[in-house]
Design a protein around this motif. Structure first.
Motif, mmCIF file in Angstrom:
data_model
loop_
_atom_site.group_PDB
_atom_site.id
_atom_site.type_symbol
_atom_site.label_atom_id
_atom_site.label_comp_id
_atom_site.label_asym_id
_atom_site.label_seq_id
_atom_site.Cartn_x
_atom_site.Cartn_y
_atom_site.Cartn_z
ATOM 1 N N VAL A 162 0.841 -1.203 0.000
ATOM 2 C CA VAL A 162 0.000 0.000 0.000
ATOM 3 C C VAL A 162 0.873 1.250 0.000
ATOM 4 C CG1 VAL A 162 -1.608 1.339 1.424
ATOM 5 C CG2 VAL A 162 -2.040 -1.059 0.988
ATOM 6 N N LYS A 163 1.999 1.194 0.700
ATOM 7 C CA LYS A 163 2.922 2.330 0.709
ATOM 8 C C LYS A 163 3.409 2.612 -0.711
ATOM 9 C CE LYS A 163 6.977 3.933 3.225
ATOM 10 N NZ LYS A 163 8.071 3.573 4.128
ATOM 11 N N ASP A 164 3.747 1.558 -1.438
ATOM 12 C CA ASP A 164 4.183 1.697 -2.829
ATOM 13 C C ASP A 164 3.047 2.252 -3.690
ATOM 14 O OD1 ASP A 164 5.921 1.458 -5.020
ATOM 15 O OD2 ASP A 164 5.141 -0.538 -5.499
ATOM 16 N N LEU A 165 1.850 1.717 -3.474
ATOM 17 C CA LEU A 165 0.664 2.171 -4.202
ATOM 18 C C LEU A 165 0.394 3.642 -3.907
ATOM 19 C CD1 LEU A 165 -1.613 1.011 -5.995
ATOM 20 C CD2 LEU A 165 -2.845 0.456 -3.911
ATOM 21 N N ASN A 166 0.519 4.010 -2.648
ATOM 22 C CA ASN A 166 0.302 5.384 -2.211
ATOM 23 C C ASN A 166 1.283 6.339 -2.882
ATOM 24 O OD1 ASN A 166 -1.323 7.023 -0.699
ATOM 25 N ND2 ASN A 166 -0.710 6.165 1.262
ATOM 26 N N SER A 167 2.552 5.932 -2.960
ATOM 27 C CA SER A 167 3.546 6.818 -3.584
ATOM 28 C C SER A 167 3.272 6.966 -5.082
ATOM 29 C CB SER A 167 4.968 6.318 -3.325
ATOM 30 O OG SER A 167 5.191 5.097 -3.969
ATOM 31 N N THR A 168 2.770 5.907 -5.719
ATOM 32 C CA THR A 168 2.406 5.992 -7.139
ATOM 33 C C THR A 168 1.279 7.002 -7.333
ATOM 34 O OG1 THR A 168 3.045 3.696 -7.500
ATOM 35 C CG2 THR A 168 1.582 4.665 -9.131
ATOM 36 N N ILE A 169 0.256 6.911 -6.488
ATOM 37 C CA ILE A 169 -0.887 7.826 -6.606
ATOM 38 C C ILE A 169 -0.456 9.251 -6.247
ATOM 39 C CG2 ILE A 169 -3.197 8.363 -5.740
ATOM 40 C CD1 ILE A 169 -3.689 5.349 -5.487
ATOM 41 N N LYS A 170 0.424 9.405 -5.256
ATOM 42 C CA LYS A 170 0.941 10.743 -4.910
ATOM 43 C C LYS A 170 1.653 11.368 -6.105
ATOM 44 C CE LYS A 170 1.851 10.534 0.057
ATOM 45 N NZ LYS A 170 2.906 10.382 1.080
ATOM 46 N N GLY A 171 2.461 10.567 -6.803
ATOM 47 C CA GLY A 171 3.154 11.061 -7.997
ATOM 48 C C GLY A 171 2.174 11.511 -9.063
ATOM 49 N N THR A 172 1.087 10.747 -9.215
ATOM 50 C CA THR A 172 0.055 11.108 -10.187
ATOM 51 C C THR A 172 -0.622 12.417 -9.789
ATOM 52 O OG1 THR A 172 -0.323 8.746 -10.527
ATOM 53 C CG2 THR A 172 -1.979 10.218 -11.400
ATOM 54 N N VAL A 173 -0.885 12.591 -8.489
ATOM 55 C CA VAL A 173 -1.496 13.832 -8.000
ATOM 56 C C VAL A 173 -0.561 15.016 -8.275
ATOM 57 C CG1 VAL A 173 -2.208 15.089 -5.911
ATOM 58 C CG2 VAL A 173 -2.977 12.737 -6.271
ATOM 59 N N ALA A 174 0.730 14.832 -7.989
ATOM 60 C CA ALA A 174 1.700 15.909 -8.234
ATOM 61 C C ALA A 174 1.743 16.272 -9.724
ATOM 62 C CB ALA A 174 3.092 15.488 -7.757
#
Length: 197
Positions: free
Chosen positions: A44-56
């Motif tokens: 989930v941490k990896d998934l979260n960082s992927t989605i954070k990158g998309t948000v940025a």
């Protein structure tokens, strides 16, 4: 009488061994569950960082694209539609991030976790299959039309080529990100099923 005493003693020994075995199995189950939950948290941490990158990336695009298109002289309707499209995409991505952030993988209810992850997975699958072709492709065609309309000289053609190359690269990156999110949610859902057994 001796046989009954011997039998009684053997039964007590068997009960003690069964009790020890049950304790060991319970401890093993707790250890396995803790291990699986830790693994889920890592994914989930990896998934979260992927989605954070998309948000940025979405925030950058929401600020940058309308300014550049307006500066180039694209039509007002195109700039407005672009801004609205990027804002909606960003809001939907932030929404997925919020849903993911609310999940408690250390002690949360597995049924609720599975339902929430299923919704996130469904969103990303539907985006790739339905939303991208229905929204992004027509917008991309309109974008190329705007560039050609601005200038049919080599500058306009250069803008179209750059737009096409950028669109293809962006599309590939978007598909890769979506596939990664779907793959990670699938992996976590498999682990949730393991814990539910």
């Amino acid at each position: 009488m001796m046989d009954n005493t011997l039998l009684s003693h053997e039964l007590e020994e068997m009960r003690a061994q069964i009790s020890i075995l049950k304790d060991k199995l319970e401890k093993q189950t707790i250890v396995n569950e803790s291990h699986i939950r830790l693994s889920m948290k890592s994914k989930v941490k990896d998934l979260n960082s992927t989605i954070k990158g998309t948000v940025a990336g979405g925030i950058f695009a929401l600020i940058y694209c309308p300014i550049v298109f307006a500066h180039l002289g694209c039509s007002v309707p195109f700039v407005i539609v672009t801004t609205v499209m990027l804002a909606v995409c960003l809001i939907l991505t932030i929404r997925q991030k919020v849903v993911l952030g609310r999940l408690d993988f250390s002690q949360g209810n597995l049924v609720e976790i599975a339902q929430s992850l299923g919704k996130i997975r469904k969103h990303y699958v539907q985006w790739t299959r339905l939303a991208a072709p229905a929204i992004v492709l027509p917008w991309f065609g309109w974008c190329l039309y705007e560039f050609i309309k601005l200038d049919s000289s080599p500058t306009g053609i250069f803008l179209c080529v750059c737009g096409a190359v950028g669109g293809i690269i962006g599309g590939i990156i978007g598909i890769c990100i979506n596939r990664k999110v779907v793959r990670k949610t699938d992996e976590i859902l498999v682990q949730v099923e393991e814990l539910q057994r």
